[in-house]
Design a protein around this motif. Structure first.
Motif, mmCIF file in Angstrom:
data_model
loop_
_atom_site.group_PDB
_atom_site.id
_atom_site.type_symbol
_atom_site.label_atom_id
_atom_site.label_comp_id
_atom_site.label_asym_id
_atom_site.label_seq_id
_atom_site.Cartn_x
_atom_site.Cartn_y
_atom_site.Cartn_z
ATOM 1 N N PHE A 1 35.263 7.287 -9.305
ATOM 2 C CA PHE A 1 36.010 8.306 -8.951
ATOM 3 C C PHE A 1 35.492 8.785 -7.848
ATOM 4 O O PHE A 1 34.004 9.292 -7.658
ATOM 5 C CB PHE A 1 35.967 10.054 -10.128
ATOM 6 N N THR A 2 36.007 8.467 -6.446
ATOM 7 C CA THR A 2 34.957 8.873 -4.931
ATOM 8 C C THR A 2 35.244 10.584 -5.066
ATOM 9 O O THR A 2 34.049 11.535 -3.893
ATOM 10 C CB THR A 2 35.920 8.541 -3.946
ATOM 11 N N GLN A 3 36.044 11.773 -6.025
ATOM 12 C CA GLN A 3 35.594 12.496 -5.801
ATOM 13 C C GLN A 3 34.693 13.574 -6.781
ATOM 14 O O GLN A 3 34.614 14.470 -6.388
ATOM 15 C CB GLN A 3 36.834 13.241 -6.775
ATOM 16 N N ILE A 4 33.975 12.854 -6.537
ATOM 17 C CA ILE A 4 32.524 13.441 -7.723
ATOM 18 C C ILE A 4 31.498 12.969 -7.175
ATOM 19 O O ILE A 4 31.351 11.730 -6.433
ATOM 20 C CB ILE A 4 32.699 12.203 -8.944
ATOM 21 N N LYS A 5 30.839 14.467 -5.932
ATOM 22 C CA LYS A 5 30.127 14.056 -5.316
ATOM 23 C C LYS A 5 28.776 15.073 -5.890
ATOM 24 O O LYS A 5 28.538 16.491 -5.220
ATOM 25 C CB LYS A 5 30.448 14.542 -4.128
ATOM 26 N N PRO A 6 27.868 14.967 -6.935
ATOM 27 C CA PRO A 6 26.889 15.815 -7.179
ATOM 28 C C PRO A 6 26.227 16.147 -5.894
ATOM 29 O O PRO A 6 25.223 14.938 -5.569
ATOM 30 C CB PRO A 6 26.176 14.799 -8.538
ATOM 31 N N MET A 7 25.320 16.899 -5.420
ATOM 32 C CA MET A 7 24.862 17.031 -4.598
ATOM 33 C C MET A 7 23.341 16.241 -5.233
ATOM 34 O O MET A 7 22.778 16.173 -6.119
ATOM 35 C CB MET A 7 23.730 18.367 -4.491
ATOM 36 N N LYS A 8 22.382 15.449 -4.230
ATOM 37 C CA LYS A 8 21.056 14.667 -4.562
ATOM 38 C C LYS A 8 20.166 15.369 -4.082
ATOM 39 O O LYS A 8 20.138 15.464 -2.741
ATOM 40 C CB LYS A 8 21.209 13.211 -4.212
ATOM 41 N N ARG A 9 19.180 16.135 -4.989
ATOM 42 C CA ARG A 9 17.744 15.995 -4.189
ATOM 43 C C ARG A 9 16.810 14.918 -4.000
ATOM 44 O O ARG A 9 16.547 13.660 -4.141
ATOM 45 C CB ARG A 9 17.410 16.977 -5.227
ATOM 46 N N GLY A 10 15.572 14.875 -4.085
ATOM 47 C CA GLY A 10 14.396 14.188 -3.844
ATOM 48 C C GLY A 10 14.068 13.350 -4.850
ATOM 49 O O GLY A 10 14.572 14.283 -6.210
ATOM 50 N N GLY A 11 14.056 12.388 -4.843
ATOM 51 C CA GLY A 11 13.964 11.679 -6.289
ATOM 52 C C GLY A 11 15.057 11.312 -7.041
ATOM 53 O O GLY A 11 15.332 10.589 -7.774
ATOM 54 N N ARG B 1 24.364 22.319 -12.438
ATOM 55 C CA ARG B 1 23.491 22.025 -13.307
ATOM 56 C C ARG B 1 23.238 20.900 -13.503
ATOM 57 O O ARG B 1 23.720 19.917 -12.056
ATOM 58 C CB ARG B 1 24.920 21.378 -14.389
ATOM 59 N N THR B 2 21.901 20.101 -13.910
ATOM 60 C CA THR B 2 21.484 18.572 -13.861
ATOM 61 C C THR B 2 22.680 17.814 -14.322
ATOM 62 O O THR B 2 23.211 17.790 -15.369
ATOM 63 C CB THR B 2 20.198 18.852 -14.397
ATOM 64 N N ILE B 3 22.195 16.757 -14.430
ATOM 65 C CA ILE B 3 23.050 15.238 -15.544
ATOM 66 C C ILE B 3 22.726 14.985 -16.984
ATOM 67 O O ILE B 3 23.306 15.741 -17.974
ATOM 68 C CB ILE B 3 22.560 13.671 -14.674
ATOM 69 N N SER B 4 21.614 15.633 -17.278
ATOM 70 C CA SER B 4 21.354 15.729 -18.778
ATOM 71 C C SER B 4 21.577 17.272 -19.112
ATOM 72 O O SER B 4 23.007 17.074 -20.127
ATOM 73 C CB SER B 4 19.571 16.444 -18.969
ATOM 74 N N GLU B 5 22.347 18.502 -18.046
ATOM 75 C CA GLU B 5 22.704 19.546 -19.245
ATOM 76 C C GLU B 5 24.851 19.826 -19.143
ATOM 77 O O GLU B 5 25.315 19.858 -19.430
ATOM 78 C CB GLU B 5 22.769 21.237 -17.957
ATOM 79 N N VAL B 6 25.282 18.754 -18.271
ATOM 80 C CA VAL B 6 26.020 18.523 -17.768
ATOM 81 C C VAL B 6 26.863 17.446 -19.100
ATOM 82 O O VAL B 6 27.700 17.316 -19.624
ATOM 83 C CB VAL B 6 26.711 16.998 -16.644
ATOM 84 N N ALA B 7 25.527 16.351 -19.366
ATOM 85 C CA ALA B 7 25.972 14.995 -20.033
ATOM 86 C C ALA B 7 26.129 15.972 -21.255
ATOM 87 O O ALA B 7 27.138 15.597 -21.938
ATOM 88 C CB ALA B 7 24.414 14.292 -20.465
ATOM 89 N N GLU B 8 25.270 16.899 -21.927
ATOM 90 C CA GLU B 8 25.086 17.326 -23.416
ATOM 91 C C GLU B 8 26.165 17.953 -23.397
ATOM 92 O O GLU B 8 26.808 18.276 -24.634
ATOM 93 C CB GLU B 8 24.195 18.446 -23.445
ATOM 94 N N GLU B 9 26.860 18.841 -22.052
ATOM 95 C CA GLU B 9 27.793 20.184 -22.251
ATOM 96 C C GLU B 9 29.589 18.957 -22.745
ATOM 97 O O GLU B 9 30.161 19.700 -23.950
ATOM 98 C CB GLU B 9 28.310 20.571 -21.076
#
Length: 179
Positions: A32-42, A9-17
């Motif tokens: 919270f070091t346990q939160i580690k989303p994948m980061k892509r280009g940009g 999910r993108t950050i906007s999708e998670v924020a909306e959910e």
């Protein structure tokens, strides 16, 4: 078209959910070091389903249960991400199972050390320090109150005041965001 439950999910999708602003999710990543989303280009963030579940648990503890950030950090440190996820989902069976596993591990460790404590506390509840029972409100006779003539606070009382100050500053920050 809806995404698969296993899709990132993108950050906007998670924020909306979660009904949260995106900047809150970015702030939580710093706390919270346990939160580690994948980061892509940009710098685009993509959250795994497990990341979203953890965020739901953190949101539940902070907003619904009244925990402070420091309190949730302590829960994560003393238990696990799975514990917070189970709390967020309301899965009491999983919470109890994780607590039993932690108690069993603590009992095994105590047995290995040769000192079994019959007064062990449940998982996630730390033994209170001397003079800090119930936030220092219910002191035993051996602790006694601080006298009016005593100009210096005890180390425990200073620590308690520092923790309260931290919590108040966090509350102020949250109120300032709302304004």
């Amino acid at each position: 078209m809806d995404k698969s439950p296993d899709a990132f999910r993108t950050i906007s999708e998670v924020a909306e959910e979660l009904n949260l602003p995106q900047h809150v999710l970015r702030f939580w990543e710093t706390r919270f070091t346990q939160i580690k989303p994948m980061k892509r280009g940009g710098g685009r963030r993509y959250y795994r389903p497990l990341d979203v579940e953890l965020l739901k648990g953190i949101r539940h503890l902070l907003y619904d249960q009244g925990y402070t950030i420091k309190g949730v950090q302590r829960l994560l440190r003393e238990n696990s991400s799975q514990f917070v996820i189970a709390l967020g989902n309301g899965d009491l069976a999983a919470v109890e199972a994780i607590a039993r596993q932690k108690q069993a591990a603590a009992a095994k460790e105590a047995a290995d050390d040769g000192a079994v404590d019959g007064n062990a506390l449940p998982a996630g509840i730390a033994k209170p320090h001397s003079g800090r029972k119930l936030f220092g409100l219910l002191k035993g006779e051996e602790d006694g109150p601080i006298g009016a003539d005593d100009k210096r606070l005890s180390k425990d009382n200073r620590t308690l005041l520092q923790e309260a100050l931290f919590d108040l500053l966090e509350c102020k920050r949250l109120l300032d965001q709302v304004r």
